[in-house]
Design a protein around this motif. Sequence first.
Motif, PDB file in Angstrom:
ATOM      1  N   SER A 299       0.797  -1.226   0.000  1.00  0.00           N
ATOM      2  CA  SER A 299       0.000   0.000   0.000  1.00  0.00           C
ATOM      3  C   SER A 299       0.827   1.271   0.000  1.00  0.00           C
ATOM      4  CB  SER A 299      -0.943   0.011   1.203  1.00  0.00           C
ATOM      5  OG  SER A 299      -0.200  -0.094   2.405  1.00  0.00           O
ATOM      6  N   GLY A 300       2.032   1.237   0.573  1.00  0.00           N
ATOM      7  CA  GLY A 300       2.729   2.492   0.811  1.00  0.00           C
ATOM      8  C   GLY A 300       3.606   2.988  -0.319  1.00  0.00           C
ATOM      9  N   GLU A 301       3.912   2.148  -1.279  1.00  0.00           N
ATOM     10  CA  GLU A 301       4.909   2.512  -2.288  1.00  0.00           C
ATOM     11  C   GLU A 301       4.290   3.294  -3.435  1.00  0.00           C
ATOM     12  OE1 GLU A 301       7.783   0.276  -5.553  1.00  0.00           O
ATOM     13  OE2 GLU A 301       6.753  -0.875  -4.018  1.00  0.00           O
ATOM     14  N   ILE A 302       4.721   4.534  -3.628  1.00  0.00           N
ATOM     15  CA  ILE A 302       4.265   5.354  -4.738  1.00  0.00           C
ATOM     16  C   ILE A 302       5.455   5.598  -5.655  1.00  0.00           C
ATOM     17  CG2 ILE A 302       3.266   7.556  -5.438  1.00  0.00           C
ATOM     18  CD1 ILE A 302       1.338   5.718  -3.925  1.00  0.00           C
ATOM     19  N   SER A 303       5.327   5.198  -6.903  1.00  0.00           N
ATOM     20  CA  SER A 303       6.440   5.336  -7.835  1.00  0.00           C
ATOM     21  C   SER A 303       6.419   6.704  -8.498  1.00  0.00           C
ATOM     22  CB  SER A 303       6.354   4.240  -8.911  1.00  0.00           C
ATOM     23  OG  SER A 303       7.353   4.430  -9.882  1.00  0.00           O
ATOM     24  N   ASN A 304       7.613   7.275  -8.656  1.00  0.00           N
ATOM     25  CA  ASN A 304       7.741   8.550  -9.361  1.00  0.00           C
ATOM     26  C   ASN A 304       8.201   8.357 -10.801  1.00  0.00           C
ATOM     27  OD1 ASN A 304       6.961  10.320  -7.306  1.00  0.00           O
ATOM     28  ND2 ASN A 304       8.956  10.146  -6.323  1.00  0.00           N
ATOM     29  N   GLU A 305       8.281   7.106 -11.242  1.00  0.00           N
ATOM     30  CA  GLU A 305       8.687   6.845 -12.615  1.00  0.00           C
ATOM     31  C   GLU A 305       7.532   7.125 -13.577  1.00  0.00           C
ATOM     32  OE1 GLU A 305      11.659   3.111 -12.524  1.00  0.00           O
ATOM     33  OE2 GLU A 305       9.647   2.697 -11.826  1.00  0.00           O
ATOM     34  N   HIS A 306       7.890   7.334 -14.856  1.00  0.00           N
ATOM     35  CA  HIS A 306       6.855   7.411 -15.882  1.00  0.00           C
ATOM     36  C   HIS A 306       6.118   6.078 -15.904  1.00  0.00           C
ATOM     37  CE1 HIS A 306       4.901   7.632 -19.799  1.00  0.00           C
ATOM     38  NE2 HIS A 306       5.150   8.921 -19.803  1.00  0.00           N
ATOM     39  N   GLU A 307       4.838   6.117 -16.192  1.00  0.00           N
ATOM     40  CA  GLU A 307       4.023   4.906 -16.114  1.00  0.00           C
ATOM     41  C   GLU A 307       4.465   3.837 -17.111  1.00  0.00           C
ATOM     42  OE1 GLU A 307      -0.091   6.019 -16.250  1.00  0.00           O
ATOM     43  OE2 GLU A 307      -0.079   6.570 -14.141  1.00  0.00           O
ATOM     44  N   VAL A 308       5.004   4.240 -18.250  1.00  0.00           N
ATOM     45  CA  VAL A 308       5.512   3.251 -19.199  1.00  0.00           C
ATOM     46  C   VAL A 308       6.674   2.486 -18.579  1.00  0.00           C
ATOM     47  CG1 VAL A 308       6.727   2.962 -21.386  1.00  0.00           C
ATOM     48  CG2 VAL A 308       4.708   4.412 -21.280  1.00  0.00           C
ATOM     49  N   ARG A 309       7.517   3.192 -17.817  1.00  0.00           N
ATOM     50  CA  ARG A 309       8.624   2.518 -17.132  1.00  0.00           C
ATOM     51  C   ARG A 309       8.092   1.535 -16.097  1.00  0.00           C
ATOM     52  NH1 ARG A 309      11.979   2.084 -19.562  1.00  0.00           N
ATOM     53  NH2 ARG A 309      12.598   4.226 -19.871  1.00  0.00           N
ATOM     54  N   GLN A 310       7.009   1.898 -15.420  1.00  0.00           N
ATOM     55  CA  GLN A 310       6.421   0.987 -14.440  1.00  0.00           C
ATOM     56  C   GLN A 310       5.902  -0.273 -15.123  1.00  0.00           C
ATOM     57  OE1 GLN A 310       3.713   2.952 -11.621  1.00  0.00           O
ATOM     58  NE2 GLN A 310       4.596   4.903 -12.252  1.00  0.00           N
ATOM     59  N   ILE A 311       5.308  -0.098 -16.298  1.00  0.00           N
ATOM     60  CA  ILE A 311       4.818  -1.247 -17.059  1.00  0.00           C
ATOM     61  C   ILE A 311       5.969  -2.156 -17.463  1.00  0.00           C
ATOM     62  CG2 ILE A 311       3.929  -1.875 -19.357  1.00  0.00           C
ATOM     63  CD1 ILE A 311       1.783  -1.405 -17.372  1.00  0.00           C
ATOM     64  N   GLU A 312       7.053  -1.567 -17.930  1.00  0.00           N
ATOM     65  CA  GLU A 312       8.208  -2.368 -18.335  1.00  0.00           C
ATOM     66  C   GLU A 312       8.769  -3.145 -17.147  1.00  0.00           C
ATOM     67  OE1 GLU A 312      10.594   0.695 -20.036  1.00  0.00           O
ATOM     68  OE2 GLU A 312       9.658   0.549 -22.008  1.00  0.00           O
ATOM     69  N   ARG A 313       8.753  -2.511 -15.961  1.00  0.00           N
ATOM     70  CA  ARG A 313       9.240  -3.194 -14.772  1.00  0.00           C
ATOM     71  C   ARG A 313       8.296  -4.322 -14.379  1.00  0.00           C
ATOM     72  NH1 ARG A 313       8.929   0.734 -11.514  1.00  0.00           N
ATOM     73  NH2 ARG A 313       7.217   0.001 -10.240  1.00  0.00           N
ATOM     74  N   GLN A 314       6.996  -4.064 -14.431  1.00  0.00           N
ATOM     75  CA  GLN A 314       6.022  -5.085 -14.045  1.00  0.00           C
ATOM     76  C   GLN A 314       6.030  -6.273 -14.996  1.00  0.00           C
ATOM     77  OE1 GLN A 314       2.318  -3.023 -13.816  1.00  0.00           O
ATOM     78  NE2 GLN A 314       2.903  -1.819 -12.031  1.00  0.00           N
ATOM     79  N   SER A 315       6.385  -6.026 -16.249  1.00  0.00           N
ATOM     80  CA  SER A 315       6.387  -7.120 -17.233  1.00  0.00           C
ATOM     81  C   SER A 315       7.356  -8.220 -16.843  1.00  0.00           C
ATOM     82  CB  SER A 315       6.753  -6.571 -18.618  1.00  0.00           C
ATOM     83  OG  SER A 315       8.125  -6.205 -18.680  1.00  0.00           O
ATOM     84  N   ARG A 316       8.353  -7.876 -16.023  1.00  0.00           N
ATOM     85  CA  ARG A 316       9.329  -8.881 -15.598  1.00  0.00           C
ATOM     86  C   ARG A 316       8.897  -9.586 -14.320  1.00  0.00           C
ATOM     87  NH1 ARG A 316      12.209  -4.416 -17.207  1.00  0.00           N
ATOM     88  NH2 ARG A 316      12.422  -3.621 -15.094  1.00  0.00           N
ATOM     89  N   ARG A 317       7.768  -9.166 -13.751  1.00  0.00           N
ATOM     90  CA  ARG A 317       7.329  -9.739 -12.477  1.00  0.00           C
ATOM     91  C   ARG A 317       6.142 -10.674 -12.643  1.00  0.00           C
ATOM     92  NH1 ARG A 317       7.424  -4.498  -8.407  1.00  0.00           N
ATOM     93  NH2 ARG A 317       9.517  -3.798  -8.903  1.00  0.00           N
TER      94      ARG A 317
END
Length: 690
Positions: free
Chosen positions: A100-118
């Motif tokens: 719940s506590g983690e808020i990312s400051n990355e661009h959302e496309v970068r978040q998607i690229e990171r999530q794709s590996r998870r």
Amino acid sequence: MDDKQTFRDEDFSPGCSSVHRKRSEPEPSCVSMKSDESMDHPLHFKSEDTQTDLSYEFHNKFRSNLMKKFQCLYEGTANQGNPTLLNEIYTELYITESESGEISNEHEVRQIERQSRRAATEDIPIKCNDIFRPLPGHDKPIRTVLTKGVAGIGKTVSVQKFILDWAEGKENQHVQLIFPLPFREINLMKDKTLRLSDLLHVFFPETKEMEISSDKYKVLFIFDGLDECRLSLDFQSDVRLCDVSESASVDMLLTNLIVGNLLPSALIWITSRPAAADLVPSECAHRVTEVRGFNDPQKEEYFRKRISDQSLANTIITHLKSSRSLYIMCHIPVFCWISATVLEKMLSEAESGEIPKTLTQMYTHFLILQTNIKHEKDYEKNVTDEQLVKGNVIFYEEDLRECGIDVTEASVYSGLCTQIFREEFGWYQEKVFCFVHLSVQEHLAALYVHLSCTNNNMNVFDQITKKNLRPKVKEWYRDNSSEHVSLSALHQRAVDEALQSKNGHLDLFLRFLLGLSVEQADLTAIKETVEYIKMQIRTIDSPEKSINLFDCLNELGDHSLVEEIQQYLKSGRIKEAKLSSSQWSAVVFVLLTSEKKLDKFDINDFVRRNNKTEKLKVLQKLLPVIKESRSVRLRDCGVTDEGFAALASALRSNPEHLRVLSLSGNKIGKSVNLLSDVLQNPHCKLEELR
């Protein structure tokens, strides 16, 4: 928990108000929600005028109205044309419980690229219809759910499917009334003072014949799009609103509903993009879920449902898999729709020209298909220029007026380009304008900046700067405006602006802007820009920021650094090579964009075993890779307190992913406290520590 599980008011926060009938009426003969028997009986409401039992009629009418509104999916288009039945094309999304506590400051496309590996982690997926059901072994009821997800990932469609399944009597029948209240529509009521029932009457006129209470009927409020909220949601306010008959401002009604002071047993579902999710305090959300979009099998399922010609669908899937950057973007359902729209036409009609292989090419073809540039260019340039800088993703009439857009013409423009900019009418019947996805707005902004330079000799970044300058400085700019603006100078300014952005909000815009110069084939500008980007990669300290610069090089068609590193990795010679700072950044990019899952990171795979100084340096460079690895081995690195601080920060950002951590041969010292904080995180799933 099955559909017949009951909820008790005392399971949630203590209530101050109850769902009740109008005081002049007799109590309805319905069974309380505290009894399982109530699940199999219809609701009973009575008209104030006739005292007639309206239970069956009212419930059917209410469900029917929701069904009509939510049964069709308008993929990127306005509410006109030929809609698609949601049940025919809906593809289940990958949804998990989230920290719940983690808020990312990355661009959302970068978040998607990171999530794709998870996607292959041990997270337990949650079906959309099960978000109020506790996981096995957890008995505590869930009142409030906060669902996070980047733009276009499928949050609103998930809400739509949830409501439709309920209205059709398929799922969640323990809920008796669902009130969808999107923030983009509630915004239009922000200056109103009224009772909760009055608010519901505005959006659901049929409820005028009843008054809501919460101890008899299980109701669900869905607040979609917290990131679009323009209300002042003050969760720290001491003002408690407990009486449903009391008038208050709309923002006070909402905060007291969410906190549980008002209608404490009502269920609450809030959706938001990650950057705005912290607007709701963590203690107010009993569950936080994350929509991660489509995993790889779901991507293929979508294209096979979306495209009737299965041979063509296979060809499209194969093409998208051939471009890693495009296939990663297909985690976003909206991008799947954009890709399907472009590739279905290009491949089925055997059009001339290269099939899109980069993001810029895909979006350029999409806009060519959907818009008539000569009709809408003046309109779009204003919307994208000003509003992207402000961060607006939805536009009301006052926003359009600010941009110098004739509100009476907005409907005409949205009709010309319904696939990219649409006009919507909600329950409140007021106009709301929006792009179908933020990336479309970013592409159009890049197109505007590019054409302003090539056609009008104007650097838009200078124009934005001038608005905040003193009058005499503005005069100087005006007197020197005849100076030629080179495309490479514009690109360098854009690179600088993107690197200075704290939240990466210009990253995708920059990729589009650079990709557009390739379309124009300005070889001199491309060469100068490539060299400037490589210089920045050598000098910047942030591995994360360098990743986007490699994406930019990809848009410009330069793969030299990446191909060089790929050869080192394939041959196993990387331990022997003395890599430069930019080459180590390329290592990070190659590893993070590889199709191979990052299951194991061993520092000895990159540096000779006895070189502690080099190991420490490489450790700092490869932190983004360590963050995504399930097994991390850092033997004999000579890690300093500063190094441990950086390592702890990386592990803290993704605690649920790590399973094995080996720190043998390092003197931890006082840094053990930093490591201890990581291990005590309730989301930490570490199994082995050395």
